[in-house]
Design a protein around this motif. Structure first.
Motif, short mmCIF file in Angstrom:
data_model
loop_
_atom_site.label_atom_id
_atom_site.label_comp_id
_atom_site.label_asym_id
_atom_site.label_seq_id
_atom_site.Cartn_x
_atom_site.Cartn_y
_atom_site.Cartn_z
N GLN A 297 -7.43 -1.74 5.72
CA GLN A 297 -6.25 -2.47 6.18
C GLN A 297 -6.47 -3.06 7.58
O GLN A 297 -6.04 -4.18 7.87
N ALA B 101 1.28 2.76 -5.53
CA ALA B 101 1.15 1.55 -4.73
C ALA B 101 0.29 0.52 -5.46
O ALA B 101 -0.59 0.88 -6.25
N THR C 299 0.80 -1.23 0.00
CA THR C 299 0.00 0.00 0.00
C THR C 299 0.83 1.27 0.00
O THR C 299 0.28 2.37 0.12
N THR C 300 2.15 1.14 -0.15
CA THR C 300 3.03 2.31 -0.12
C THR C 300 3.65 2.56 -1.49
O THR C 300 4.18 1.63 -2.11
N TYR D 137 -1.93 -1.33 -4.17
CA TYR D 137 -3.31 -1.30 -3.66
C TYR D 137 -3.53 -0.01 -2.89
O TYR D 137 -2.71 0.38 -2.05
N ASN D 138 -4.65 0.63 -3.16
CA ASN D 138 -4.97 1.89 -2.52
C ASN D 138 -6.03 1.67 -1.45
O ASN D 138 -7.10 2.26 -1.47
N TRP D 139 -5.70 0.81 -0.50
CA TRP D 139 -6.64 0.49 0.57
C TRP D 139 -6.56 1.55 1.67
O TRP D 139 -5.48 2.01 2.05
#
Length: 509
Positions: free
Chosen positions: A68, A59, A42-43, A61-63
């Motif tokens: 998370q 990233a 996610t970073t 995934y843009n959670w």
């Protein structure tokens, strides 16, 4: 002398302890790998080109932080819920197959993590729930194994060596997880952890046996040494004394101690990197190393406590040793939390030292309460572990949840102080419960299921209770006949002097 001959000469309980260590190590990595990998997932990352230009890569995934949190906590929902059924299954069917099978199955599911992550957070949550379900069998099943393999004289050392692998596993994944994600990719965190656990499972099954009573590939001398003084093994026809277990104060004292220990561990584990970076202004790479080091100290302290406990039990009463270690541990934990609370954020070194002491002191506390379950439960230890670990593991999701609610601004240390104060209160209450209600001997409900034991006492007993009971039943207040004269007719009454301690000791012989 061939290697095979040397292998057969090694006591099987030592081999079991080593394999148990690596089994707990891989199980811990399977449980903790997502906590490390999700940061890389996610970073955004920086990529340098050959012409010294830097490109920011989005990233994978843009959670959101909420999503998370759901993903990370989903493991513990099934993990806590199925501890008691897992303990029951391990008690009835044995722990060897359940221990190896649960880790092996969890390893297979871990290999599917990258695929499930690409399918969306919902699929990943379902996968983590299944992994938590498999992992719920790990602790109760290994306790079931040790209920048949751990003789009294070196019980603490054998058990703590195997279970210390869990903390070494967390240390390894926290230390190397970020390196693997940076040099290869975050997917390899799951591939390597899954493959290593499968390799362990392949070794576990052919190298171990369910019980020394099978006498397969084990020296007769070791069988006799282990079985001497151990209670009979449980059969499928034996009924688990649920009512007696659930109403036993020593059971709940262990549960309280385990809850307090796990609260301190998870309060540090789940939020330590954020606390170090946001509140104490440590660089991210330094914070990662500092967050990993306490786990190494925790693993070492668990192992050393087992050795020290065995030495102390040879000279002192078991309950005294357990309570002494527990009192020292929780005193250090609460004092260190108080130190962290009182210090200003500018005293970063002292605060980090306090954090390390908290984690290190959790080792003796866990070792004492963990081995104490074998002391009082015998062959029902898997059931007891299921109960205590079911409740004791709830800080795994309670600590992050409460921290997220209280700490609205991670940069303000005064908000973190509230979490530390809560931790002090929990530790003090857990210690008080343990000191008041703990026991050091095998409880009446763990002896066997015959009716002859039921009238003994309807509550958990200790040697002190038996001594008091014998005195109340048999004591006299008058001058005895044998004290009036020396006629021979009185000599057969007792041919040696007795004391309450003798009665206590002989009551369990």
């Amino acid at each position: 002398m061939s290697l095979l001959t040397i292998y057969h000469q090694i006591p099987k309980r030592y081999i079991l302890s080593i394999l148990g260590f690596f089994g707990m190590l891989t199980a811990s990595i399977l449980r903790s790998n997502l906590s490390i990998a999700i940061v890389a997932m996610t970073t955004p990352t920086l990529e340098k080109s050959s012409i010294n230009t830097t490109t920011i890569l989005a990233a994978d995934y843009n959670w959101s932080s909420t999503t998370q949190g759901y993903i990370l906590s989903s493991f513990f929902y099934s993990y806590c819920a199925f501890q008691i059924p897992a303990g029951f299954l391990a008690t009835i069917f044995g722990g060897r197959i359940l221990f190896g099978g649960s880790i092996g199955l969890c390893a297979l599911l871990t290999l599917l993590t990258p695929v499930c992550a690409r399918s969306g957070p919902g699929t990943l949550i379902y996968l983590r729930i299944l992994e938590g379900l498999c992992s719920s069998c790990v602790y109760p099943s290994l306790y079931a194994v040790w209920s048949k393999w751990a003789p009294k004289n070196n019980k603490s050392a054998l058990v703590t060596v195997s279970f210390s692998g869990a903390y070494f596993g967390t240390f390894i994944i926290m230390l190397l997880g970020g390196v693997i994600a940076a040099d290869w990719s975050w997917e390899w965190i799951f591939y390597l952890s899954g493959i290593s656990a499968l390799v362990w499972a392949v070794v576990w099954f052919p190298a171990t046996i369910e019980s020394p009573a099978t006498r397969q590939n084990i020296l007769v001398e070791e069988v006799l040494y282990i079985e001497e003084g151990m209670g009979k093994t449980i059969s499928q026809k034996d009924a688990v004394p649920w009512k007696d277990i659930l109403t036993s104060l020593p059971v709940w004292s262990i549960t309280a101690a385990q809850f307090g220990t796990n609260w301190a561990i998870y309060a540090i584990f789940s939020e330590l990197p954020t606390f170090l970076v946001e509140s104490l202004d440590f660089p991210v790479d330094t914070a990662g190393l500092l967050a990993a080091l306490p786990w190494l100290l925790l693993a070492i302290s668990v192992y050393l406590t087992g050795i020290i406990s065995d030495k102390l039990v040879e000279k002192y009463h078991t309950l005294y040793v357990r309570k002494l270690i527990m009192a020292i541990s929780f005193t250090l934990i609460a004092s260190s939390f108080l130190l962290i609370t009182l210090l200003d954020a500018s005293n970063r070194v002292l605060i980090v030292m306090g954090v390390i002491i908290v984690m290190g002191a959790c080792g003796p506390a866990w070792a004492s309460s963990g081995v104490n379950q074998l002391d009082i439960a015998g062959r029902y230890v898997a059931v007891l572990m299921g109960i205590s670990n079911s409740i004791g593991s709830t800080p795994g999701f309670l600590a992050p949840m409460i921290t997220g609610y209280i700490v609205e601004n991670p940069h303000l240390k005064r908000e973190w102080n509230i979490i530390f104060i809560i931790s002090i209160v929990i530790c003090v209450l857990a210690l008080g419960c343990y000191l008041c209600c703990a026991a050091g001997e095998l409880q009446a409900w763990a002896l066997n299921n015959n009716d002859e034991y039921e009238p003994m006492l309807d509550y958990p007993i200790s040697s002190r209770d038996i001594t008091l009971g014998c005195y109340l039943c048999c004591a006299a207040g008058e001058l005895q006949a044998w004290a009036l004269n020396n006629n021979d007719e009185y000599e057969p009454m007792l041919d040696y002097p007795i004391s309450s301690r003798d009665i206590s000791e002989r009551s369990f012989e």
